[in-house]
Scaffold this motif. Structure first.
Motif, PDB file in Angstrom:
ATOM      1  N   MET A 160       0.850  -1.195   0.000  1.00 41.10           N
ATOM      2  CA  MET A 160       0.000   0.000   0.000  1.00 41.10           C
ATOM      3  C   MET A 160       0.887   1.248   0.000  1.00 41.10           C
ATOM      4  O   MET A 160       1.733   1.423   0.861  1.00 41.10           O
ATOM      5  CB  MET A 160      -0.883  -0.002   1.245  1.00 41.10           C
ATOM      6  N   SER A 161       0.682   2.097  -0.982  1.00 46.55           N
ATOM      7  CA  SER A 161       1.476   3.324  -1.070  1.00 46.55           C
ATOM      8  C   SER A 161       0.876   4.416  -0.190  1.00 46.55           C
ATOM      9  O   SER A 161      -0.338   4.563  -0.090  1.00 46.55           O
ATOM     10  CB  SER A 161       1.501   3.804  -2.519  1.00 46.55           C
ATOM     11  N   ASP A 162       1.755   5.177   0.437  1.00 42.75           N
ATOM     12  CA  ASP A 162       1.317   6.309   1.251  1.00 42.75           C
ATOM     13  C   ASP A 162       1.581   7.634   0.549  1.00 42.75           C
ATOM     14  O   ASP A 162       1.679   8.682   1.204  1.00 42.75           O
ATOM     15  CB  ASP A 162       2.017   6.267   2.611  1.00 42.75           C
ATOM     16  N   ALA A 163       1.684   7.619  -0.780  1.00 37.04           N
ATOM     17  CA  ALA A 163       1.995   8.844  -1.529  1.00 37.04           C
ATOM     18  C   ALA A 163       0.964   9.952  -1.278  1.00 37.04           C
ATOM     19  O   ALA A 163       1.290  11.139  -1.363  1.00 37.04           O
ATOM     20  CB  ALA A 163       2.076   8.535  -3.024  1.00 37.04           C
ATOM     21  N   HIS A 164      -0.264   9.567  -0.936  1.00 35.85           N
ATOM     22  CA  HIS A 164      -1.313  10.560  -0.680  1.00 35.85           C
ATOM     23  C   HIS A 164      -1.153  11.235   0.683  1.00 35.85           C
ATOM     24  O   HIS A 164      -1.923  12.131   1.020  1.00 35.85           O
ATOM     25  CB  HIS A 164      -2.689   9.900  -0.785  1.00 35.85           C
ATOM     26  N   LEU A 165      -0.166  10.785   1.449  1.00 37.43           N
ATOM     27  CA  LEU A 165       0.065  11.357   2.781  1.00 37.43           C
ATOM     28  C   LEU A 165       1.439  12.019   2.924  1.00 37.43           C
ATOM     29  O   LEU A 165       1.623  12.890   3.776  1.00 37.43           O
ATOM     30  CB  LEU A 165      -0.049  10.260   3.859  1.00 37.43           C
ATOM     31  N   VAL A 166       2.393  11.611   2.095  1.00 37.97           N
ATOM     32  CA  VAL A 166       3.803  11.957   2.328  1.00 37.97           C
ATOM     33  C   VAL A 166       4.112  13.411   1.971  1.00 37.97           C
ATOM     34  O   VAL A 166       3.684  13.916   0.931  1.00 37.97           O
ATOM     35  CB  VAL A 166       4.726  11.001   1.545  1.00 37.97           C
ATOM     36  N   GLU A 167       4.875  14.064   2.849  1.00 36.49           N
ATOM     37  CA  GLU A 167       5.361  15.429   2.636  1.00 36.49           C
ATOM     38  C   GLU A 167       6.849  15.374   2.281  1.00 36.49           C
ATOM     39  O   GLU A 167       7.596  14.593   2.868  1.00 36.49           O
ATOM     40  CB  GLU A 167       5.153  16.260   3.906  1.00 36.49           C
ATOM     41  N   THR A 168       7.271  16.235   1.365  1.00 36.25           N
ATOM     42  CA  THR A 168       8.639  16.177   0.841  1.00 36.25           C
ATOM     43  C   THR A 168       9.393  17.471   1.163  1.00 36.25           C
ATOM     44  O   THR A 168       8.893  18.567   0.937  1.00 36.25           O
ATOM     45  CB  THR A 168       8.608  16.000  -0.689  1.00 36.25           C
ATOM     46  N   ARG A 169      10.606  17.309   1.686  1.00 36.73           N
ATOM     47  CA  ARG A 169      11.438  18.464   2.035  1.00 36.73           C
ATOM     48  C   ARG A 169      11.902  19.200   0.780  1.00 36.73           C
ATOM     49  O   ARG A 169      12.428  18.589  -0.151  1.00 36.73           O
ATOM     50  CB  ARG A 169      12.662  18.013   2.835  1.00 36.73           C
ATOM     51  N   LEU A 170      11.734  20.526   0.770  1.00 38.99           N
ATOM     52  CA  LEU A 170      12.270  21.357  -0.304  1.00 38.99           C
ATOM     53  C   LEU A 170      13.502  22.116   0.181  1.00 38.99           C
ATOM     54  O   LEU A 170      14.481  22.240  -0.541  1.00 38.99           O
ATOM     55  CB  LEU A 170      11.203  22.337  -0.804  1.00 38.99           C
ATOM     56  N   SER A 171      13.447  22.620   1.409  1.00 37.47           N
ATOM     57  CA  SER A 171      14.615  23.302   1.976  1.00 37.47           C
ATOM     58  C   SER A 171      14.481  23.306   3.490  1.00 37.47           C
ATOM     59  O   SER A 171      13.404  23.025   4.025  1.00 37.47           O
ATOM     60  CB  SER A 171      14.719  24.739   1.448  1.00 37.47           C
ATOM     61  N   SER A 172      15.581  23.625   4.167  1.00 43.22           N
ATOM     62  CA  SER A 172      15.600  23.553   5.624  1.00 43.22           C
ATOM     63  C   SER A 172      16.445  24.685   6.170  1.00 43.22           C
ATOM     64  O   SER A 172      17.501  25.003   5.616  1.00 43.22           O
ATOM     65  CB  SER A 172      16.194  22.207   6.052  1.00 43.22           C
ATOM     66  N   GLU A 173      15.987  25.338   7.237  1.00 42.67           N
ATOM     67  CA  GLU A 173      16.816  26.331   7.909  1.00 42.67           C
ATOM     68  C   GLU A 173      16.799  26.063   9.410  1.00 42.67           C
ATOM     69  O   GLU A 173      15.820  25.560   9.949  1.00 42.67           O
ATOM     70  CB  GLU A 173      16.345  27.762   7.619  1.00 42.67           C
ATOM     71  N   GLN A 174      17.900  26.401  10.067  1.00 45.60           N
ATOM     72  CA  GLN A 174      17.963  26.252  11.512  1.00 45.60           C
ATOM     73  C   GLN A 174      17.503  27.557  12.155  1.00 45.60           C
ATOM     74  O   GLN A 174      18.076  28.613  11.882  1.00 45.60           O
ATOM     75  CB  GLN A 174      19.391  25.916  11.941  1.00 45.60           C
TER      76      GLN A 174
END
Lengths: 196, 196
Positions: free
Chosen positions: A1-15
């Motif tokens: 079962m794919s969770d593609a309908h739930l997954v969030e993907t990182r574009l950038s990150s800052e501290q």
């Protein structure tokens, strides 16, 4: 079962913060539908909790002032992983440092996530028995009172709202489930020479 | 019994971050022995969790991608208090928004603290039964999959490490304790006209 309908993907990150204790990040992400959003969270090294069981069946718990809540909290011994430290080594170290106890038998119960919305923290749950006392060595700035409590008294405290620490409520559940045989534990022996 | 030997006292406070989501503070404090230290923590408005019980005994749970953990997490519905909102109103709102369900009977179980070391967050635990379906209205950017699960299946998931969310493990414990009569709940009726 794919969770593609739930997954969030990182574009950038800052501290946002590198404090003495807290490392806080803000990531820009793509939501499952492609829209942008931000996620702010604490980066945590992970921790262990120990449920130390005395020969008479009582468990060792702590009373500690927890500053964010401005109250003394009843909880099982726990602490953060040091860099490169194994979880079991951390469990043995924290038990020794905070309580003075060492344990000749250990069982890994499971893992919990205290704050899924805004922290990477996990807490691995360990049980310890066949205890003996050694040196206690609290960290600088740590003030902890130790108690030996009957599990039934802890259960009553939980029911009455006097045990509210999440990890410790889960420790109580796991203790009762293991003692009833529902969630069996696998114990391993640790020779005295390997204790801190 | 005085806890003066444990209590930490605020000397000053600064805000490290006022993010979109996280409010992070660093306070300088006096330890019980008079020494100085700092405490860094998240200021949180508090939250509620709802354990929604269907007429057939199954409970409504959610699968949601939790970005800090980079995984889909199984958990009970929960959400933060809005400014000025009562905890019960928040429980009714979050249940309706996230699941579409309303409940004609509610019981307040207790409170847990997920992260005593670095967050002011509390989560108040509510049970809901006599459910009926209405409109669902997820927040912008919320992607949540709903499931109805048998409590025994949730118990197996917890034992096997597939239920790791702390609040939800505690919800499972409270559900089982209440159903066995050990931790009784007091139910109150809420007329349909008061539902969102």
């Amino acid at each position: 079962m794919s969770d593609a309908h739930l997954v969030e993907t990182r574009l950038s990150s800052e501290q946002l913060v590198q404090g003495n204790f807290l490392d806080v990040r803000r990531d820009t992400i793509a939501l499952p539908d492609g829209q942008r959003a931000t996620r702010e969270y604490v980066v945590h090294p992970g921790a262990v909790m120990v449920v130390p069981i005395l020969d008479d069946g009582r468990v060792i718990v702590e009373r500690q002032f927890r500053y964010p809540l401005q109250q003394v909290i009843l909880e099982f011994p726990a602490g953060k992983l040091d860099a490169g430290e194994s979880r079991h080594a951390c469990a043995m170290r924290e038990l020794a440092e905070e309580t003075g106890y060492r344990a000749r038998q250990w069982a890994r119960a499971g893992v919990l996530h205290p704050t899924v919305a805004y922290s990477t923290e996990f807490i691995e749950i360990w049980f310890a028995r066949d205890l003996y006392l050694g040196q206690r060595s609290l960290d600088q700035g740590e003030f902890i009172e130790l108690l030996a409590m009957d599990p039934d008294a802890l259960d009553a405290a939980a029911c009455q709202g006097a045990l509210t620490d999440a990890k410790s409520l889960i420790a109580l559940m796991w203790l009762q489930k293991s003692q009833s045989g529902q969630w069996p534990l696998t114990w391993v022996s640790v020779p005295d020479a390997q204790q801190g």
